[in-house]
Scaffold this motif. Sequence first.
Motif, PDB file in Angstrom:
ATOM      1  N   ALA A   1      55.689  23.764 -48.935  1.00  0.00           N
ATOM      2  CA  ALA A   1      54.723  24.855 -48.871  1.00  0.00           C
ATOM      3  C   ALA A   1      53.847  24.937 -50.113  1.00  0.00           C
ATOM      4  O   ALA A   1      52.720  25.414 -50.048  1.00  0.00           O
ATOM      5  N   ASP A   2      54.366  24.464 -51.263  1.00  0.00           N
ATOM      6  CA  ASP A   2      53.592  24.530 -52.502  1.00  0.00           C
ATOM      7  C   ASP A   2      54.049  23.401 -53.425  1.00  0.00           C
ATOM      8  O   ASP A   2      55.136  23.463 -54.005  1.00  0.00           O
ATOM      9  N   PRO A   3      53.244  22.345 -53.583  1.00  0.00           N
ATOM     10  CA  PRO A   3      53.648  21.200 -54.421  1.00  0.00           C
ATOM     11  C   PRO A   3      53.947  21.573 -55.867  1.00  0.00           C
ATOM     12  O   PRO A   3      54.634  20.824 -56.564  1.00  0.00           O
TER      13      PRO A   3
ATOM     14  N   ILE B   1      61.786  20.331 -57.812  1.00  0.00           N
ATOM     15  CA  ILE B   1      63.048  20.134 -58.521  1.00  0.00           C
ATOM     16  C   ILE B   1      63.095  18.702 -59.039  1.00  0.00           C
ATOM     17  O   ILE B   1      62.793  17.755 -58.294  1.00  0.00           O
ATOM     18  N   LEU B   2      63.457  18.547 -60.286  1.00  0.00           N
ATOM     19  CA  LEU B   2      63.632  17.232 -60.898  1.00  0.00           C
ATOM     20  C   LEU B   2      65.119  16.929 -61.024  1.00  0.00           C
ATOM     21  O   LEU B   2      65.894  17.777 -61.488  1.00  0.00           O
TER      22      LEU B   2
ATOM     23  N   ASN C   1      55.808  27.120 -59.531  1.00  0.00           N
ATOM     24  CA  ASN C   1      54.382  27.115 -59.887  1.00  0.00           C
ATOM     25  C   ASN C   1      54.126  26.281 -61.143  1.00  0.00           C
ATOM     26  O   ASN C   1      53.275  26.603 -61.969  1.00  0.00           O
ATOM     27  N   GLY C   2      54.906  25.195 -61.276  1.00  0.00           N
ATOM     28  CA  GLY C   2      54.749  24.289 -62.401  1.00  0.00           C
ATOM     29  C   GLY C   2      55.448  24.710 -63.672  1.00  0.00           C
ATOM     30  O   GLY C   2      55.430  23.974 -64.656  1.00  0.00           O
TER      31      GLY C   2
END
Length: 244
Positions: free
Chosen positions: A10-12, A16-17, A32-33
Amino acid sequence: MTEYKIQCGADPADHILAVVDGNDVGLQAYENGNFRMSVWSSPDKMRTFARGILALAGEIDGGEDKPTPSRSVKVGDRLRVTKSRLEYANVVVGEVVTVMGVDSCGGFSTDGRDHEGQHRWSFGDESVGNGLEFVDEPAQRPVKVGDRVRIVRNAYDYDYEDRDYIGRIGTLTVIDPDDQPYRVAFDDNDYWWCAEVELVDELADVATTTDSPRAALLEEAARYLPPGASGADLVMVARFLEGE
């Protein structure tokens, strides 16, 4: 440091890393980054966690290996949606999106109908050919009021009346900034609001229909117009000759 990333459909910007630092494996959450939290554990526990995720995903699609696309996605590619709500993105069948970025981890981001030219949705390479298909024809010029257009898609589909208007040709009379932005007026004085239209060359449509009763009228109309007249002008004169 080795890392893998999964983006929210839905939002790039939400992602999760999974990272390795020395002998530890960690999951870092971003909203949100912006970094929000991390979870670190031993390799054994992370493997157990990863197997659990594989099992959950397998419950949805059977766990089959997805075919590798024969054509790589690159920035600027246009893709047509063939499965609505693909990877939880708010996309619908028939919508065309443009690739805005390519992820080194095997994914890409696209714009959306409400965010044209901006990063909006995130997809994995496995969706190419399984929900997305390449669009190779050049993009049409933006439609404008006065164009002859064909209705392609409604934003809503509550009853059969909505579907009856798909494919009808009329004149674009209004463009509004909402989810049904196009008002198309028809020759019978009816009209319809819709979500997507495409430009129509009525002259080409009529010319390819060999049994069209207007074919002769178009030939006659051409004699009254200067060379290079537009298809719309030819159709207008043909209608006049037909007595519409």
